[in-house]
Design an enzyme around this catalytic site. Structure first.
Site, short mmCIF file in Angstrom:
data_model
loop_
_atom_site.label_atom_id
_atom_site.label_comp_id
_atom_site.label_asym_id
_atom_site.label_seq_id
_atom_site.Cartn_x
_atom_site.Cartn_y
_atom_site.Cartn_z
N HIS A 49 0.89 -1.15 0.04
CA HIS A 49 0.13 -0.04 0.04
C HIS A 49 0.90 1.31 0.04
O HIS A 49 1.51 1.51 0.84
CB HIS A 49 -0.84 0.04 1.20
N GLU A 52 1.51 3.49 3.16
CA GLU A 52 2.29 3.14 4.35
C GLU A 52 3.83 3.39 4.23
O GLU A 52 4.66 2.34 4.04
CB GLU A 52 1.83 1.59 4.52
N HIS A 157 3.13 -3.84 7.08
CA HIS A 157 1.96 -2.89 6.78
C HIS A 157 1.82 -2.02 7.78
O HIS A 157 2.65 -2.08 8.77
CB HIS A 157 0.69 -3.86 6.47
N GLU A 210 2.35 -5.72 11.33
CA GLU A 210 1.51 -4.37 11.22
C GLU A 210 2.16 -3.32 12.21
O GLU A 210 2.14 -3.45 13.25
CB GLU A 210 0.25 -4.56 11.43
#
Length: 236
Positions: A49, A52, A157, A210
């Site tokens: 993404h 990010e 992420h 994450e």
């Protein structure tokens, strides 16, 4: 050999890089092969993404901190270089690449995400693609993984602040301890067509790391030691 490059020598990224495809806008898709590649080498990637950025910057800093001869795992800094350049979660075609992988659970149509980590609901719409693996970034990554056959993958992420691994594997436990983040079996919602779903289908262990919703500056302060360690992590 020292385990860290002096900070004054970390400005340029001089590690060997190879191209494994092109993005929707024609940008080179780059990967950094491990100088110490072996049968148990893994693949660490970020930038699926494009919004990010803390994960991309921190992984780049780790790549520039660890002397190249000590690195045992392959790296991709930007799965989605167009999105990184344009500040988009999606690629240049408006497709969420993490819903475009050819997993058995891929679904046609739309997906939604939060505008930012403060937003209460998922209401920003993106496409999952005209078909599974319709996007050049997705197709090229799948081809590279089939060629490399890594022992495991860590996908970076933001911003859920956890380490997700349904198997609670040894590298996941190590990474959770080093980063001070909880190890979970699920992020709590379905992810059809995700990279992790596709990895599960082909039997490739996949750990999703994450980061919390913090700046690139804070991320490098908190997590540079852990990611530098991950680049030369050895299966105990």
């Amino acid at each position: 050999m020292t385990m860290q490059q002096p900070r004054s020598q970390r400005g340029a990224l001089t590690a060997e890089r190879k191209q494994y495809g092109n993005s929707a806008l024609g940008a080179p898709l780059l990967w950094f092969p491990a100088p110490l590649a072996a049968r148990d080498s893994g693949l660490i990637l970020a930038g699926t993404h494009g919004d990010e950025s803390a994960a991309v910057v921190t992984l780049s800093c780790a790549l520039r901190t660890l002397p190249a001869p000590l690195r045992q795992h392959h790296v991709i800094l930007a799965v989605n270089p167009d999105g990184c350049q344009l500040g988009l979660r999606a690629n240049a075609n408006g497709v969420d690449l993490n819903r475009n992988f050819p997993a058995a659970n891929w679904q046609a149509g739309e997906t939604v995400y939060r505008w930012n980590s403060i937003a209460e609901q998922r209401d920003v719409r993106l496409s999952t693609g005209a078909r599974a693996a319709s996007e050049p970034e997705t197709a090229a990554l799948c081809q590279l993984i089939h060629a490399l056959r890594p022992a495991w993958v860590v996908s970076l992420h933001e911003p859920l602040a956890c380490i997700e691994d349904p198997q609670h594997s040894e590298p996941a436990r190590w990474l959770a301890e080093q980063m001070g983040l909880p190890l979970v079996s699920s992020v709590g919602y379905s992810t059809p067509g995700s990279f992790g779903s596709w990895c599960a289908d082909i039997g490739l262990p996949c750990i999703t790391a994450e980061l919390p919703p913090i700046s690139a500056d804070e991320a490098t302060e908190r997590y540079l030691p852990a990611l530098t360690g991950l680049l030369h992590w050895e299966n105990r």
